[in-house]
Design a protein around this motif. Structure first.
Motif, short mmCIF file in Angstrom:
data_model
loop_
_atom_site.label_atom_id
_atom_site.label_comp_id
_atom_site.label_asym_id
_atom_site.label_seq_id
_atom_site.Cartn_x
_atom_site.Cartn_y
_atom_site.Cartn_z
N SER A 1 -5.89 6.51 5.30
CA SER A 1 -5.65 5.64 4.15
C SER A 1 -4.69 4.57 4.61
O SER A 1 -4.06 4.71 5.62
CB SER A 1 -5.06 6.48 3.02
OG SER A 1 -4.74 5.65 1.97
N ALA A 2 -4.54 3.43 3.80
CA ALA A 2 -3.75 2.27 4.32
C ALA A 2 -2.31 2.63 4.60
O ALA A 2 -1.71 2.18 5.56
CB ALA A 2 -3.80 1.11 3.33
N GLY B 1 -9.50 2.54 4.19
CA GLY B 1 -8.20 1.89 4.22
C GLY B 1 -7.64 1.52 2.86
O GLY B 1 -6.87 0.59 2.75
N MET B 2 -8.06 2.24 1.82
CA MET B 2 -7.53 1.94 0.51
C MET B 2 -6.82 3.13 -0.10
O MET B 2 -7.15 4.26 0.17
CB MET B 2 -8.65 1.50 -0.41
CG MET B 2 -9.17 0.16 0.02
SD MET B 2 -10.44 -0.43 -1.03
CE MET B 2 -11.10 -1.68 0.05
N GLU B 3 -5.87 2.84 -0.97
CA GLU B 3 -5.11 3.88 -1.62
C GLU B 3 -5.90 4.36 -2.84
O GLU B 3 -6.38 3.55 -3.63
CB GLU B 3 -3.75 3.35 -2.05
CG GLU B 3 -2.89 2.86 -0.89
CD GLU B 3 -2.29 3.99 -0.09
OE1 GLU B 3 -2.73 4.17 1.08
OE2 GLU B 3 -1.41 4.70 -0.60
N ALA B 4 -5.98 5.70 -3.01
CA ALA B 4 -6.80 6.25 -4.09
C ALA B 4 -6.33 5.79 -5.46
O ALA B 4 -7.13 5.55 -6.36
CB ALA B 4 -6.80 7.78 -4.02
N GLY C 1 -7.70 1.98 -5.78
CA GLY C 1 -9.15 1.84 -5.86
C GLY C 1 -9.66 0.53 -5.28
O GLY C 1 -8.89 -0.35 -4.90
N ARG D 1 -5.92 13.11 1.96
CA ARG D 1 -6.80 12.45 2.93
C ARG D 1 -5.95 12.03 4.12
O ARG D 1 -4.76 11.79 3.99
CB ARG D 1 -7.41 11.18 2.35
CG ARG D 1 -8.21 11.38 1.12
CD ARG D 1 -8.80 10.05 0.69
NE ARG D 1 -7.78 9.02 0.50
CZ ARG D 1 -8.06 7.72 0.48
NH1 ARG D 1 -9.29 7.30 0.69
NH2 ARG D 1 -7.11 6.83 0.27
N ASP E 1 -0.69 8.43 1.44
CA ASP E 1 -1.31 8.37 0.11
C ASP E 1 -1.24 9.74 -0.56
O ASP E 1 -1.83 10.70 -0.06
CB ASP E 1 -2.76 7.92 0.27
CG ASP E 1 -3.42 7.58 -1.06
OD1 ASP E 1 -2.79 7.83 -2.10
OD2 ASP E 1 -4.55 7.06 -1.04
N ASN F 1 -2.03 -4.54 -0.30
CA ASN F 1 -2.03 -3.18 -0.85
C ASN F 1 -3.16 -2.34 -0.29
O ASN F 1 -3.45 -1.27 -0.76
CB ASN F 1 -2.04 -3.21 -2.38
CG ASN F 1 -3.38 -3.56 -2.98
OD1 ASN F 1 -4.30 -3.94 -2.26
ND2 ASN F 1 -3.52 -3.41 -4.28
N ALA F 2 -3.84 -2.88 0.74
CA ALA F 2 -4.90 -2.13 1.40
C ALA F 2 -5.02 -2.69 2.81
O ALA F 2 -4.56 -3.79 3.08
CB ALA F 2 -6.22 -2.28 0.66
N SER F 3 -5.63 -1.92 3.69
CA SER F 3 -5.73 -2.38 5.07
C SER F 3 -6.87 -3.39 5.21
O SER F 3 -8.00 -3.12 4.80
CB SER F 3 -5.98 -1.19 5.98
OG SER F 3 -6.40 -1.64 7.23
N ALA G 1 0.84 -1.19 0.00
CA ALA G 1 0.00 0.00 0.00
C ALA G 1 0.88 1.25 0.00
O ALA G 1 0.43 2.33 -0.38
CB ALA G 1 -0.91 0.01 1.23
#
Lengths: 550, 148
Positions: B74-75, A312-315, A318, B71, B79, A338-340, A245
């Motif tokens: 974010s994880a 918990g995700m990276e923009a 997605g 933001r 980010d 790549n995400a929580s 992530a």
């Protein structure tokens, strides 16, 4: 819900991986069966240097016991090297941030975890590891653990096929896996990943004066050379605590999908390799087909809940890419994230569990196909009983002792997961570590040991797991989860190698019907074993979520 | 002293693999990367007035209301990107603070946006690129906010 273009996208990724995996299998077949290749001119001299320095005679066959002991000894020495490097990194070079030594329990956990291809991490690398440790302990073990898993699988394939003299020479397989497969692919992949924006430097962290007048530290380092092998070798332990992530480990959609393909390629190639080595490509296709069907079911379950996700995700990645990655990384037991996970719908967590509980969907580099063969042995036996025939696979009898051995491998998995999970909650460990007693707290601990036992490495606990109890207990679970099934499957392969083959009577295992039976029996076996625990973990959390929404 | 063979061999193989995989491999990748992709290899550092102000890939705080803000949750917690919707939502505030029209800002956001799945998927935009664009094209408004 998932959209039609997204399904098409998955189909394209699968197609790329299957074509590349098929080509790689052809290449690996020449390597492990000792056939001549046009690339010998490049690789043979490098290999000879390896063989000469290490004093290995590659032509000397080993029994299954010798093969296993060599593997265990080599992995132990390698883990010891890493343990020492991590424990004394402050005295070693390439430590521009002056990080202190790791505590003994964390160094032990890290060395056991990476040497067994698990890569569960109770530390954040960018805040605790020197460049030297990242290279000489972590990147090093990511190569060796992948090569070990690949070697074991090849030895088992030889035994199952009965077409080779013996199971081969472990050191030879290990060195060839590194020199001919892992190093060249990782090298090219590393350079490509640098071009997408992943750092690769030995200069220290950069202090930046931000536009608004603050300061910020840019945590660079030899990242790309680790990221490539961490994915390719289905290791999963990242340079950064936030793993894939973190933008420096996965800067954009291009790097994201390159990393996805890297982690899928070797596990996809191995069933093809199996088919070639046993002399019937269809046998390999059946295993691959079954793996991918199970993987497809996992994806379908995860994508049911897609619309309710976004925390918990990276923009830049997605929702779709994050969920696809989470399912894939557990289906291939890589464990990079790549995400929580904490932001994920419980159904995605359930899917992740299924990948790690089955371990053959298609599973990790080499060992995934080994687990599939464990299910094959049990399935052939069950079908043989039902049809009133002698159970046979590839012309060889499957004896009751083979099935007992396969059951040992299968049963060890729930035992080493569930026993420590119960201990955590029955003793005071859970509450003293601040872990809740509800379904989410239970899922966190259950996930920790599942990930350890399955040599996956993705985790819920994170640095909260850095206590002596969790470091030591997961370390032990990781090694048991790695070496018990390997021991057992090498034993079965050793037994099968010497048996007389008779292709007349047995059940046909190279067709779609057998794939369906195999799929059914894996599902039943795994659900019967783990269903109660999945109910009080992710399923209960999902139902609670629905109740709260109403 | 001679070590028994079943100790010596793994020790030797472990040492060779340590040197090749742990040292030679990362050093070779570093050498080539620094030569061919020096900007990427060093973390895509962004300079302004000859000072390193950060990385294009790592979020940083932009306190003033004239800037696009990252933001917080974010994880990775760094980010550098926000969703296109998030960017649109900040246009009103920035327009009020700077006098740049909402339409112009929306055009800038759209021109710098990327997509998560190449041709489709959700759209996102990098706040460092956005803010640097504004700083470069509207110096009379932004110069006094640049504290670096």
């Amino acid at each position: 819900m998932i959209t039609a273009p997204e399904i098409a996208f998955i189909a394209i990724i699968w197609l790329i991986v299957i074509v590349v995996g098929w080509l790689l299998a052809g290449f690996m077949y020449t390597i492990y069966s000792g056939r001549k290749s046009r690339l010998d001119r490049i690789f043979s001299p490098v290999e000879r240097v390896f063989f000469r320095i290490s004093g290995v005679d590659p032509t000397k066959d080993m029994t299954w016991k010798q093969y296993f002991i060599s593997l265990l000894l080599l992995n132990s020495v390698q883990a010891a090297f890493a343990f020492l490097i991590l424990s004394y990194q402050s005295f070693l070079p390439l430590n521009p941030q002056h990080f202190p030594d790791m505590s003994w329990s964390l160094a032990l956990n890290t060395a056991l975890s990476f040497s067994a291809n698990c890569d569960l991490q109770h530390y954040a690398g960018e805040n605790s590891l020197s460049y030297f440790s990242q290279m000489m302990a972590i990147t090093f073990l990511q190569f060796t653990s992948a090569a070990s898993g690949m070697s074991v699988a090849v030895a088992i394939f030889r035994g199952f096929s009965g077409k080779f003299q013996g199971l081969g020479n472990f050191y030879s397989d290990f060195i060839k896996s590194i020199v001919r497969v892992l190093l060249p692919i990782s090298f090219i992949a590393s350079i490509v990943l640098v071009s997408t924006g992943i750092p690769q430097t030995l200069n220290g962290y950069v202090l930046a004066n931000t536009i608004s007048g603050g300061t910020e530290i840019l945590k660079v380092g030899p990242v790309a050379s680790m990221t490539s092998i961490m994915q390719l070798g289905t290791n999963g332990g990242g340079y950064f605590g936030a793993n894939s992530a973190y933008p420096f480990e996965n800067p954009n959609p291009i790097s994201n999908w390159i990393e996805v393909v890297l982690m899928m390629v070797i596990p996809t190639a191995f069933p093809f390799l199996f088919g070639r080595m046993v002399g019937n490509k269809k046998e390999g296709n059946v295993l691959l087909f079954t793996s991918y069907m199970l993987y497809a079911i996992d994806l379908a379950v995860a994508f049911i809940a897609l619309s309710s996700l976004n925390r918990g995700m990276e923009a830049r990645l997605g929702v779709f890419s994050s969920v696809f990655w989470t399912v894939t990384t557990t289906a291939f037991t890589t464990g990079s994230v790549n995400a929580s996970l904490a932001g994920m719908n419980p159904l995605v967590v359930l899917s992740a569990f299924m990948g790690m509980l089955i371990q053959a969907t298609p599973g990790g580099a080499g060992v995934g196909t080994m687990y599939m063969l464990m299910y094959v042995v049990m399935t052939v036996f069950i079908v043989g009983l039902m049809a009133g025939r002698t159970p046979e696979y590839l012309g060889s009898k499957i004896t009751p002792s083979d099935v007992k051995l396969a059951m040992v491998a299968f049963i060890s998995h729930p035992i080493i997961i569930l026993l420590p999970t119960i201990i955590v909650f029955a003793s005071g460990v859970a509450s003293s570590a601040g872990i809740g007693r509800g379904p989410i707290g239970f899922s966190e601990v259950f996930y920790e040991y599942t990930s350890a036992a399955a040599n996956n490495g993705s985790d819920f606990l994170g640095t909260a797991g850095n206590t002596v109890f969790f470091n030591v207990s997961t370390g032990i679970v990781i090694w048991l989860g790695r070496f018990i099934p390997i021991l057992v499957m090498l034993n079965i392969a050793g037994n099968m190698n010497s048996r007389i083959r008779n292709f007349e009577e047995g059940l046909k295992t190279d067709n779609i019907l057998f794939a369906a039976i195999l799929l059914f029996s894996i599902t039943i076996l795994v659900i019967l074993t783990f269903f109660p625990f999945l109910v009080i973990g992710p399923l209960l959390a999902y139902l609670e979520g629905i109740q709260n929404a109403l | 002293m001679k070590l028994p063979e079943n100790v010596e061999k793994p020790l030797r193989v472990a040492l060779v693999s340590l040197l090749v995989c742990g040292l030679l491999f990362p050093l070779a990748v570093t050498g080539i990367s620094e030569l061919v992709f020096p900007y990427q290899a060093n973390g895509e550092q962004v300079t302004l007035n000859n000072t390193t102000v950060g990385s294009a890939l790592i979020a940083q705080d932009f306190n003033a209301s004239v800037f696009f803000h990252p933001r917080n949750s974010s994880a990775s917690s760094v980010d550098p990107d926000i969703t296109i919707g998030d960017a649109y939502g900040q246009i009103g505030r920035i327009s009020n603070a700077t006098g740049i029209s909402g339409g112009t800002l929306k055009g800038i956001v759209n021109s710098l946006a990327d997509s998560t799945l190449f041709f489709f998927g959700s759209r996102y935009v990098n706040i460092i690129s956005l803010n640097l664009y504004l700083i470069k094209h509207y110096p009379s408004i932004y110069d006094r906010y640049v504290k670096t």
